[in-house]
Motif scaffolding. Structure first.
Motif, PDB file in Angstrom:
ATOM      1  N   GLY A   1       0.807  -1.217   0.000  1.00  0.00           N
ATOM      2  CA  GLY A   1       0.000   0.000   0.000  1.00  0.00           C
ATOM      3  C   GLY A   1       0.840   1.266   0.000  1.00  0.00           C
ATOM      4  N   VAL A   2       2.006   1.206   0.665  1.00  0.00           N
ATOM      5  CA  VAL A   2       2.869   2.380   0.735  1.00  0.00           C
ATOM      6  C   VAL A   2       3.444   2.690  -0.649  1.00  0.00           C
ATOM      7  CG1 VAL A   2       4.945   3.310   1.792  1.00  0.00           C
ATOM      8  CG2 VAL A   2       3.404   1.906   3.140  1.00  0.00           C
TER       9      VAL A   2
ATOM     10  N   GLU B   1       2.006   1.830  -3.439  1.00  0.00           N
ATOM     11  CA  GLU B   1       0.858   2.313  -4.209  1.00  0.00           C
ATOM     12  C   GLU B   1       0.602   3.795  -3.914  1.00  0.00           C
ATOM     13  OE1 GLU B   1      -3.146   0.957  -3.253  1.00  0.00           O
ATOM     14  OE2 GLU B   1      -3.458   0.558  -5.369  1.00  0.00           O
ATOM     15  N   ALA B   2       0.707   4.156  -2.639  1.00  0.00           N
ATOM     16  CA  ALA B   2       0.474   5.556  -2.254  1.00  0.00           C
ATOM     17  C   ALA B   2       1.484   6.468  -2.949  1.00  0.00           C
ATOM     18  CB  ALA B   2       0.564   5.711  -0.740  1.00  0.00           C
ATOM     19  N   ALA B   3       2.752   6.035  -2.982  1.00  0.00           N
ATOM     20  CA  ALA B   3       3.786   6.852  -3.632  1.00  0.00           C
ATOM     21  C   ALA B   3       3.500   6.984  -5.124  1.00  0.00           C
ATOM     22  CB  ALA B   3       5.159   6.235  -3.401  1.00  0.00           C
ATOM     23  N   LYS B   4       3.041   5.882  -5.732  1.00  0.00           N
ATOM     24  CA  LYS B   4       2.679   5.935  -7.147  1.00  0.00           C
ATOM     25  C   LYS B   4       1.534   6.920  -7.365  1.00  0.00           C
ATOM     26  CE  LYS B   4       2.218   1.901  -9.532  1.00  0.00           C
ATOM     27  NZ  LYS B   4       2.009   0.440  -9.562  1.00  0.00           N
ATOM     28  N   ALA B   5       0.552   6.846  -6.457  1.00  0.00           N
ATOM     29  CA  ALA B   5      -0.612   7.729  -6.579  1.00  0.00           C
ATOM     30  C   ALA B   5      -0.226   9.198  -6.424  1.00  0.00           C
ATOM     31  CB  ALA B   5      -1.664   7.348  -5.542  1.00  0.00           C
ATOM     32  N   MET B   6       0.896   9.457  -5.747  1.00  0.00           N
ATOM     33  CA  MET B   6       1.350  10.846  -5.591  1.00  0.00           C
ATOM     34  C   MET B   6       2.127  11.316  -6.816  1.00  0.00           C
ATOM     35  SD  MET B   6       2.784  11.018  -1.750  1.00  0.00           S
ATOM     36  CE  MET B   6       2.326   9.633  -0.770  1.00  0.00           C
ATOM     37  N   GLY B   7       2.367  10.406  -7.737  1.00  0.00           N
ATOM     38  CA  GLY B   7       3.076  10.782  -8.951  1.00  0.00           C
ATOM     39  C   GLY B   7       4.589  10.598  -8.845  1.00  0.00           C
TER      40      GLY B   7
END
Lengths: 222, 344
Positions: A123-124, A126-132
């Protein structure tokens, strides 16, 4: 006092051997850390469901790692003699031990790096990916910091293995405490030299373990 | 209000060992700017896949996803990363970096966006204030409660001033009280910053409390969509009815009604549904005053939604057959929906 208990020990030589062992261990730990980290990251990133998922590259890296991890170290040194000669120019001395030490320990550490990275919460990432975040940002700012305690305890274990590898390399002529214990202690039957060399190796191992544990506990904020 | 998010004929098929699984099937959806839009469904309904297509974490197999003028389903590389900086996301399990303090976690998306250090620190302080985490700046996530962790998550998601906030089951791991405080914060942010919020959940309570519109998902499709109050008032699909019941009818009301039906054969059990303004009218008081009947309140609940109040009340009416009929006729003229219950 020392004279009485250890009549055959040449302390200047013992100190020089200790320095050689520390030198071989120190340099090879640094190089193993870098090689293992690169290979471990490559294994992790190319594995299934990750950023650079690539079955082909993963299989190749995994095969190389497994092969070199499986060869007994003493045989690896002998196998690498031609390579070492070509690379270093000699097969005698501390520097000649490096190819074998690094190639022997790097793959071992790579697997530990891979295990450490796998323990990071998906998830972490994924979160970084979601932040671009770019992949390089994810590697430097997420993967390495989030697995750092595992990376440090892994290199601690590897460093201790490297101390014993240097002793084996010493038998072949790399110098250091292993070399001294073998030539002076075993071949000339000076048991006191073997004993002192053993004690110094033990001290080195304990200090490495202590430093590793200390850093791990300092950086682990979980 | 203009359209900020648009999905057209979006489909997502996952290839697995046991064949293809269609997680999202042919969805058309428009979300307006400034709206709080909820997507509700049971696990496996495809809502998680759907929300992940809004920031390109999942790429649709077919169809188009457009967010703030960018076709998310088509762009790649640097332009996708840039677009993602304008779409904040919060998660069920927070997904904070344990190795960073609160301040450093919130600063992370700013580092990614290349904001210079001084500006970064200033922005982080603003965000800490916005989510009410003053005094916890230098704590690590492991030292925070679940609600505080989600506040960090929200601050982090808002750091780059996004146009949209995606909430992936953001309150599902929190206790009811903390859930409410996080939901209040989301409404506050929506009002204050005009931020569009898209959330997925399996709790109707969340939809009721903060959403303007809701879509109900089942088997990868949107089976029902509309303003929250409308959907509450008039749920059409069985799945929607089940969700609406989550908040309007407490579990025990069924048993109570069954019990009352058995005990009082002469009276009538009536379910009244109040929507919007009618929830505030003194209907029961009028009823008792104007008709020679006895009214027994069995069970009731009034909930606030973003577009007004919504409630249900079960009453038992006792009296002569004629009077009871009159009462029911009267209720039908009022702005409440009434339904005579004959079986539980």
């Amino acid at each position: 006092m020392l004279e009485k208990w250890f009549p055959n020990v040449d302390w200047a030589m013992m100190w020089q051997a200790t320095e050689e062992t520390l030198y071989m261990t120190g340099v090879s730990v640094v190089a193993t850390f870098i090689l293992g980290l690169i290979l471990g990251l490559l294994l992790f990133l190319t594995s299934k469901g990750n950023l650079w998922e690539n079955k082909f590259i993963y299989s190749i890296v995994a095969a190389v790692v497994n092969i070199f991890r499986s060869i007994p170290f003493i045989i690896l040194i002998v196998l690498l003699i031609p390579f070492t000669k070509a690379l270093v120019g000699t097969i005698i001395g501390a520097n000649a031990a490096f190819p074998a030490l690094i190639i022997g320990a790097g793959p071992f550490y790579a697997r530990m790096v891979e295990i450490g990275l796998r323990e990071i919460d998906k998830g972490v990432i994924e979160a970084a990916k979601a932040m671009g975040a770019k992949t390089s940002t994810i590697i430097w700012k997420v993967l390495i910091p989030e697995s750092l305690p595992a990376l440090v305890s892994g290199i601690t274990v590897t460093a201790i293995s490297l101390v014993s590898y240097t002793a084996m390399a010493g038998v072949i002529g790399a110098g250091g405490l292993g070399n001294l214990a073998y030539l002076d202690g075993f071949q000339r039957n000076h048991n006191d030299v073997t004993l002192v060399a053993t004690i110094i190796v033990l001290i080195i191992v304990f200090v490495i373990q202590f430093i590793g544990d200390f850093i791990t506990s300092k950086i682990d904020k979980r | 209000m203009s359209e900020l998010i648009s999905l057209s004929r979006v489909k997502k098929v996952f290839r697995t060992k046991n064949g293809n699984v269609t997680a999202v099937n042919n969805i058309d959806l428009q979300i307006q700017e400034g709206e709080i839009f909820g997507i509700i469904g049971y696990s496996g309904a495809g809502k998680s896949t759907l929300i992940r297509m809004l920031n390109g974490l999942e790429i649709p197999t077919e169809g188009q996803v457009t967010v703030a003028g960018q076709e998310i389903s088509k762009i790649q590389g640097a332009s996708l990363r840039k677009a993602r900086q304008e779409i904040g996301m919060i998660f069920q399990h927070f997904n904070l970096l344990w190795s960073r303090t609160v301040r450093e976690n919130i600063a992370f998306p700013l580092e990614i966006a290349g904001v210079p250090k001084e500006k970064r620190m200033k922005r982080v302080d603003e965000l800490i204030q916005l989510v009410g985490l003053e005094g916890r700046e230098d704590s690590y996530p492991s030292q925070l409660s679940g609600g505080q962790k989600q506040r960090v998550g929200i601050a982090r998601a808002l750091a780059n001033e996004p146009k949209v906030l995606l909430c992936d089951e953001a309150t599902s791991a929190l206790d009811p009280q903390t859930t409410d405080s996080i939901l209040d914060l989301l409404v506050d942010i929506n009002k204050r910053l005009g931020l569009t919020i898209v959330l997925i959940t399996h709790e109707m309570h969340v939809i009721r409390k903060i959403c303007h519109r809701v879509a109900v998902m089942e088997n990868g499709q949107i089976v029902e969509i509309g303003p929250v109050l409308e959907v509450f008032k008039n749920p059409k699909q069985p799945v929607t009815k089940r969700f609406v019941q989550q908040v309007t009818e407490p579990e025990e009301s069924k048993e109570t009604i069954a019990h009352l039906l058995k005990r009082y054969k002469d009276g009538k059990i009536v379910k009244l549904t109040f929507i919007g303004d009618s929830a505030e009218q003194p209907i029961i008081a009028n009823l008792i005053r104007d008709f020679p009947v006895e009214v027994n309140i069995v069970q009731g609940k009034v909930s606030q939604t973003q577009n007004g109040a919504y409630g249900t009340l079960f009453i038992q009416i006792q009296g002569s057959e004629q009077d009871v009929q009159k009462v029911i006729a009267y209720l039908q003229t009022q702005q409440v929906e009434s339904e005579v219950i004959t079986h539980a």
